[in-house]
Design a protein around this motif. Structure first.
Motif, PDB file in Angstrom:
ATOM      1  N   SER A   1     -66.312  40.332  55.303  1.00  0.00           N
ATOM      2  CA  SER A   1     -64.920  39.894  55.261  1.00  0.00           C
ATOM      3  C   SER A   1     -64.787  38.379  55.279  1.00  0.00           C
ATOM      4  CB  SER A   1     -64.127  40.498  56.422  1.00  0.00           C
ATOM      5  OG  SER A   1     -64.726  40.169  57.664  1.00  0.00           O
ATOM      6  N   ASP A   2     -65.797  37.680  55.786  1.00  0.00           N
ATOM      7  CA  ASP A   2     -65.692  36.220  55.801  1.00  0.00           C
ATOM      8  C   ASP A   2     -67.068  35.559  55.813  1.00  0.00           C
ATOM      9  OD1 ASP A   2     -66.610  36.156  58.535  1.00  0.00           O
ATOM     10  OD2 ASP A   2     -64.580  36.616  59.187  1.00  0.00           O
TER      11      ASP A   2
ATOM     12  N   LYS B   1     -69.050  32.674  57.760  1.00  0.00           N
ATOM     13  CA  LYS B   1     -69.045  31.853  58.966  1.00  0.00           C
ATOM     14  C   LYS B   1     -70.044  30.721  58.759  1.00  0.00           C
ATOM     15  CE  LYS B   1     -67.918  35.672  62.106  1.00  0.00           C
ATOM     16  NZ  LYS B   1     -67.964  36.788  61.133  1.00  0.00           N
TER      17      LYS B   1
ATOM     18  N   GLU C   1     -64.501  29.765  59.722  1.00  0.00           N
ATOM     19  CA  GLU C   1     -64.567  31.036  59.024  1.00  0.00           C
ATOM     20  C   GLU C   1     -63.768  30.927  57.733  1.00  0.00           C
ATOM     21  OE1 GLU C   1     -63.359  34.242  61.508  1.00  0.00           O
ATOM     22  OE2 GLU C   1     -64.712  33.727  63.152  1.00  0.00           O
ATOM     23  N   THR C   2     -64.361  31.361  56.645  1.00  0.00           N
ATOM     24  CA  THR C   2     -63.721  31.309  55.338  1.00  0.00           C
ATOM     25  C   THR C   2     -63.628  32.725  54.789  1.00  0.00           C
ATOM     26  OG1 THR C   2     -64.695  29.120  54.918  1.00  0.00           O
ATOM     27  CG2 THR C   2     -63.831  30.337  53.005  1.00  0.00           C
ATOM     28  N   GLU C   3     -62.420  33.190  54.549  1.00  0.00           N
ATOM     29  CA  GLU C   3     -62.268  34.532  53.989  1.00  0.00           C
ATOM     30  C   GLU C   3     -62.725  34.551  52.533  1.00  0.00           C
ATOM     31  OE1 GLU C   3     -58.324  35.989  54.474  1.00  0.00           O
ATOM     32  OE2 GLU C   3     -58.456  36.097  56.669  1.00  0.00           O
ATOM     33  N   TRP C   4     -63.280  35.696  52.119  1.00  0.00           N
ATOM     34  CA  TRP C   4     -63.671  35.850  50.722  1.00  0.00           C
ATOM     35  C   TRP C   4     -63.587  37.313  50.327  1.00  0.00           C
ATOM     36  CZ3 TRP C   4     -69.627  35.489  49.436  1.00  0.00           C
ATOM     37  CH2 TRP C   4     -70.352  36.289  50.321  1.00  0.00           C
ATOM     38  N   ASP C   5     -63.602  37.532  49.034  1.00  0.00           N
ATOM     39  CA  ASP C   5     -63.510  38.880  48.491  1.00  0.00           C
ATOM     40  C   ASP C   5     -64.891  39.290  47.984  1.00  0.00           C
ATOM     41  OD1 ASP C   5     -62.943  41.257  47.261  1.00  0.00           O
ATOM     42  OD2 ASP C   5     -61.753  40.387  45.628  1.00  0.00           O
TER      43      ASP C   5
ATOM     44  N   LYS D   1     -67.508  29.600  46.909  1.00  0.00           N
ATOM     45  CA  LYS D   1     -67.010  29.868  48.254  1.00  0.00           C
ATOM     46  C   LYS D   1     -68.034  29.451  49.311  1.00  0.00           C
ATOM     47  CE  LYS D   1     -62.890  31.925  48.358  1.00  0.00           C
ATOM     48  NZ  LYS D   1     -61.783  31.540  49.260  1.00  0.00           N
TER      49      LYS D   1
ATOM     50  N   SER E   1     -66.885  44.456  60.212  1.00  0.00           N
ATOM     51  CA  SER E   1     -66.464  45.180  59.014  1.00  0.00           C
ATOM     52  C   SER E   1     -67.266  46.451  58.845  1.00  0.00           C
ATOM     53  CB  SER E   1     -66.623  44.288  57.783  1.00  0.00           C
ATOM     54  OG  SER E   1     -65.856  43.114  57.931  1.00  0.00           O
TER      55      SER E   1
ATOM     56  N   GLU F   1     -59.959  43.940  54.180  1.00  0.00           N
ATOM     57  CA  GLU F   1     -58.789  43.291  54.748  1.00  0.00           C
ATOM     58  C   GLU F   1     -57.867  44.276  55.475  1.00  0.00           C
ATOM     59  OE1 GLU F   1     -60.203  40.904  51.221  1.00  0.00           O
ATOM     60  OE2 GLU F   1     -59.880  43.017  51.719  1.00  0.00           O
TER      61      GLU F   1
END
Length: 507
Positions: free
Chosen positions: A193-194, A196, A210-214, A226, A321, A401
């Motif tokens: 989900s992210d 780190k 923390e950076t969210e990504w798909d 990313k 997750s 998410e």
């Protein structure tokens, strides 16, 4: 019967992308394998722990003169296993075939394998071999293991040998990793989900984010940008970069290659080989080709745990997750296993839930992470919007998410005195899962310490969960009552893996 089965109403088989659903369990297999736990899961009354299924089965077949032996060779070792089985002429032979498949599948995801060798009664051996064929129940494992082993173009042979002496001996190649983050280091943890990232100078964290990504994006350039962007932002806090350590879900080679990382599930295979396998080495070049060490996220969890509690024989379980698992021995060494515990079957219930990563039922993905919380939420009295309900189409994909949002609603409900009594049963149920899972893991790992972290384990619910897991061990497996549970503080839960990862490369 438990509400959430492998077939989700209106959706069907959620793991259909990976193959047909598991064949129905035979009446004989049910008779030999379905057991009731002494400590039931409050919201999952038909939960049937695999560890108890094995125990019940062994009582049924006690005294049998027949045994199935198997070997699972890999590049740096070999796993060996065996199981007492019924005679080829026995009316209930299907029970032995069923459990043999479960045990071999479990060992494959613990250690990895490049092939399967079998020695045992002819009819049973042939049936197990068929289950591990490209059209069998475990075709997913047969097709995935070559990727896991870094040889995606090679087949996964399954052979029946004539003599037990033809099976290679058990072998492990233990690994020693750095444990001191001196100098200026970057570290990352690639989760589902992210991303780190941390900047560490002489064992002190200067920056964490923390950076969210798909993870479902099929474009490797999206993932590269990313990750690199997050790393550069962390690096801005350091005067220089001396080394990079990292962790990722899936399989990372001893040379820090992303052999098979399931955080890139939709990147086409040929593109994956070209753009993803060497991604970590390209990252190191971006920062001056500094020393690099990347390992599986579960292994970092275990090393971080040992650094925190200063004790080994430690199983680290990250409940985010999905489940991230890892283990280090008494001396803090890794076993050289892949420890993909999230792919292991925990529940023998024939109506256990399916998941979007495999074609199977009862796999740990759905028991020791956010997916477990989601499917138990309404039963625990938590009101969910339609798009976050377990049967909603968007909740049965690889995207995380929605499950993170659902967990926040559960955590909020835990703070409501009018709802707490019912909501706490969600955590008690997951605690039952955890207790029986640890007993199952203890069949192959010597566990004295269990570090439990991840978003599902945060807050008051986390302690409720651990108390229930301890209750399971004391009631059902008193010989495992010595296992000590550990929880890091909130900051450690968020970036603990990154800190331990930063220490991995030696300067």
């Amino acid at each position: 019967s438990f509400t959430f089965a492998s077939m989700v109403p209106g959706i069907g088989h959620v793991g259909a992308a990976h193959g047909p659903p598991d064949p129905p369990m035979t009446t004989s297999a049910m008779k030999y394998l379905l057991a009731r736990p002494k400590v039931p899961a409050p919201l999952d009354p038909n939960f049937c722990p695999v560890v108890l299924s094995k125990k019940l089965y062994l009582k049924h077949v006690a005294g049998s003169p027949f045994t199935l032996h198997w070997a699972l060779p890999r590049s740096d070792g070999c796993a060996r296993g065996s199981l007492p089985v019924l005679a080829d002429t026995h009316a209930d032979l299907s029970a032995s075939i069923h459990l043999a498949g479960v045990c071999i599948q479990e060992m494959i995801w613990q250690r990895s394998a490049s092939e399967l060798l079998l020695f045992g009664p002819p009819k049973l051996s042939a049936a197990v071999a068929e289950a591990f064929s490209s059209d069998g129940k475990y075709a997913f494992e047969v097709k995935t293991m070559p990727k896991v082993c870094g040889t995606p173009d090679r087949p996964f042979p399954v052979r029946i040998v004539d003599r037990i002496e033809d099976l290679p001996a058990a072998k492990d190649t233990k690994q020693v990793c750095g444990k001191d983050a001196t100098g200026c280091r970057l570290a990352f943890d690639l989760g589902k989900s992210d991303i780190k990232t941390v900047a560490v100078k002489d064992n002190e964290v200067l920056e964490s984010m923390e950076t969210e990504w798909d993870v479902t994006n099929p474009d490797p350039e999206y993932h590269w940008e990313k990750i690199l962007g997050a790393m550069k932002q962390a690096a801005s806090r350091l005067p220089k970069v001396d080394a990079i350590g990292g962790s990722a879900t899936g399989t990372v080679s001893g040379n820090s290659e992303a052999t098979w990382c399931d955080i890139f599930p939709n990147v086409p295979p040929d593109v994956y080989q070209e753009k993803v396998v060497n991604m970590f080495h390209r990252l190191a070049k971006e920062f001056g080709d500094v020393p690099l060490k990347v390992i599986n996220d579960g292994e970092v969890t275990a090393l971080a745990g040992m650094m925190m509690v200063t004790k080994g024989n430690l199983c680290g379980i990250s409940m985010g997750s999905s489940e991230g698992g890892g283990y280090c021995d008494e001396e803090g060494r890794l076993l050289g296993w892949i420890n993909e515990l999230c792919y292991i079957q925990l529940d023998m219930n024939p109506e256990a839930p399916g998941d979007p990563w495999t074609p199977h039922r009862g796999i740990s993905h759905m028991y020791l992470g956010q997916r477990a919380a989601t499917r138990l939420a309404e039963l625990g009295g938590v009101e969910l919007p339609d798009d976050l309900k377990p049967a909603a189409p968007g909740m049965n994909t690889m995207k995380h998410e929605g499950h993170a949002k659902c967990l926040k609603l559960i955590q909020a409900a835990m703070k409501d005195p009018a709802k707490e009594t019912q909501v706490r049963q969600i955590y008690e149920t997951i605690g039952v899962y955890l207790g029986y899972a640890l007993a199952q893991y203890s069949e192959h790992y010597k566990i004295d310490n269990a570090l439990v972290l991840g978003r599902v384990s945060t807050g008051t619910g986390g302690q409720i969960m651990l108390d229930k897991a301890k209750e399971v061990l004391m009631a059902e497996f008193p010989h495992l009552g010595h296992i000590q549970f550990h929880q890091p503080d909130e900051h450690f839960k968020r970036v603990g893996q990154c800190i331990a990862a930063a220490a991995l490369p030696e300067l």
